[in-house]
Design a protein around this motif. Sequence first.
Motif, mmCIF file in Angstrom:
data_model
loop_
_atom_site.group_PDB
_atom_site.id
_atom_site.type_symbol
_atom_site.label_atom_id
_atom_site.label_comp_id
_atom_site.label_asym_id
_atom_site.label_seq_id
_atom_site.Cartn_x
_atom_site.Cartn_y
_atom_site.Cartn_z
ATOM 1 N N SER A 3 -7.980 8.474 0.626
ATOM 2 C CA SER A 3 -8.594 8.569 -0.819
ATOM 3 C C SER A 3 -7.094 8.060 -1.481
ATOM 4 C CB SER A 3 -8.457 10.080 -1.114
ATOM 5 O OG SER A 3 -7.238 10.750 -1.061
ATOM 6 N N LEU A 4 -7.735 7.677 -2.831
ATOM 7 C CA LEU A 4 -6.614 6.808 -3.774
ATOM 8 C C LEU A 4 -5.280 7.853 -3.761
ATOM 9 C CD1 LEU A 4 -6.044 4.582 -5.259
ATOM 10 C CD2 LEU A 4 -7.064 5.669 -7.096
ATOM 11 N N PRO A 5 -5.263 9.192 -3.927
ATOM 12 C CA PRO A 5 -4.243 10.003 -3.862
ATOM 13 C C PRO A 5 -3.199 9.834 -2.617
ATOM 14 C CG PRO A 5 -5.817 11.405 -4.798
ATOM 15 C CD PRO A 5 -6.383 9.897 -4.321
ATOM 16 N N GLU A 6 -3.924 9.676 -1.383
ATOM 17 C CA GLU A 6 -3.256 9.436 -0.155
ATOM 18 C C GLU A 6 -2.429 8.200 0.028
ATOM 19 O OE1 GLU A 6 -6.125 12.529 2.713
ATOM 20 O OE2 GLU A 6 -6.902 10.449 1.918
ATOM 21 N N LEU A 7 -3.018 7.271 -0.584
ATOM 22 C CA LEU A 7 -2.433 5.783 -0.509
ATOM 23 C C LEU A 7 -1.110 5.751 -0.532
ATOM 24 C CD1 LEU A 7 -2.875 2.871 0.446
ATOM 25 C CD2 LEU A 7 -3.631 2.673 -2.054
ATOM 26 N N PRO A 8 -0.706 6.216 -1.804
ATOM 27 C CA PRO A 8 0.989 6.068 -2.015
ATOM 28 C C PRO A 8 1.748 6.794 -1.173
ATOM 29 C CG PRO A 8 -0.160 7.016 -3.629
ATOM 30 C CD PRO A 8 -1.195 6.658 -3.043
ATOM 31 N N ASP A 13 5.630 6.818 3.050
ATOM 32 C CA ASP A 13 5.987 7.344 4.476
ATOM 33 C C ASP A 13 6.383 6.204 5.469
ATOM 34 O OD1 ASP A 13 5.789 9.908 3.897
ATOM 35 O OD2 ASP A 13 3.802 10.184 4.821
ATOM 36 N N ASN A 14 5.675 4.877 5.221
ATOM 37 C CA ASN A 14 5.922 3.750 6.084
ATOM 38 C C ASN A 14 7.102 2.656 5.387
ATOM 39 O OD1 ASN A 14 4.363 3.772 8.513
ATOM 40 N ND2 ASN A 14 3.077 4.639 6.809
ATOM 41 N N ASN A 15 7.661 3.268 4.358
ATOM 42 C CA ASN A 15 8.817 2.442 3.737
ATOM 43 C C ASN A 15 8.181 1.201 3.239
ATOM 44 O OD1 ASN A 15 10.929 4.258 4.160
ATOM 45 N ND2 ASN A 15 10.919 3.449 6.346
ATOM 46 N N CYS A 16 7.112 1.094 2.667
ATOM 47 C CA CYS A 16 6.471 -0.032 1.985
ATOM 48 C C CYS A 16 6.995 -0.130 0.601
ATOM 49 C CB CYS A 16 5.043 0.153 1.978
ATOM 50 S SG CYS A 16 4.552 0.005 3.660
ATOM 51 N N ASP A 17 7.100 -1.519 0.051
ATOM 52 C CA ASP A 17 7.294 -1.849 -1.361
ATOM 53 C C ASP A 17 6.009 -2.057 -2.156
ATOM 54 O OD1 ASP A 17 8.461 -2.353 -3.847
ATOM 55 O OD2 ASP A 17 9.232 -4.535 -2.941
ATOM 56 N N PHE A 18 5.606 -1.003 -2.990
ATOM 57 C CA PHE A 18 4.364 -1.504 -3.710
ATOM 58 C C PHE A 18 4.299 -0.940 -5.018
ATOM 59 C CE2 PHE A 18 4.445 2.826 -2.404
ATOM 60 C CZ PHE A 18 3.662 3.655 -3.325
#
Length: 58
Positions: A3-8, A13-18
């Motif tokens: 879901s959209l709330p789960e995406l961030p 959790d995977n140290n992504c820059d977004f």
Amino acid sequence: MLSLPELPVLLLDNNCDFGLIAHETPIRSTQDAEQYFDLARAVPTHVVRLNRILAFIV
């Protein structure tokens, strides 16, 4: 499917820059996008989920 709330949460959790940009209405087509973006400078991007991997196709 996330879901959209789960995406961030997944990205953090995977140290992504977004960055996420919220819009009043969903953007599902070029016509929807033109109210927010200069289409001459925009690049279509598709998000595809492959098992637990999110792939961004530009």
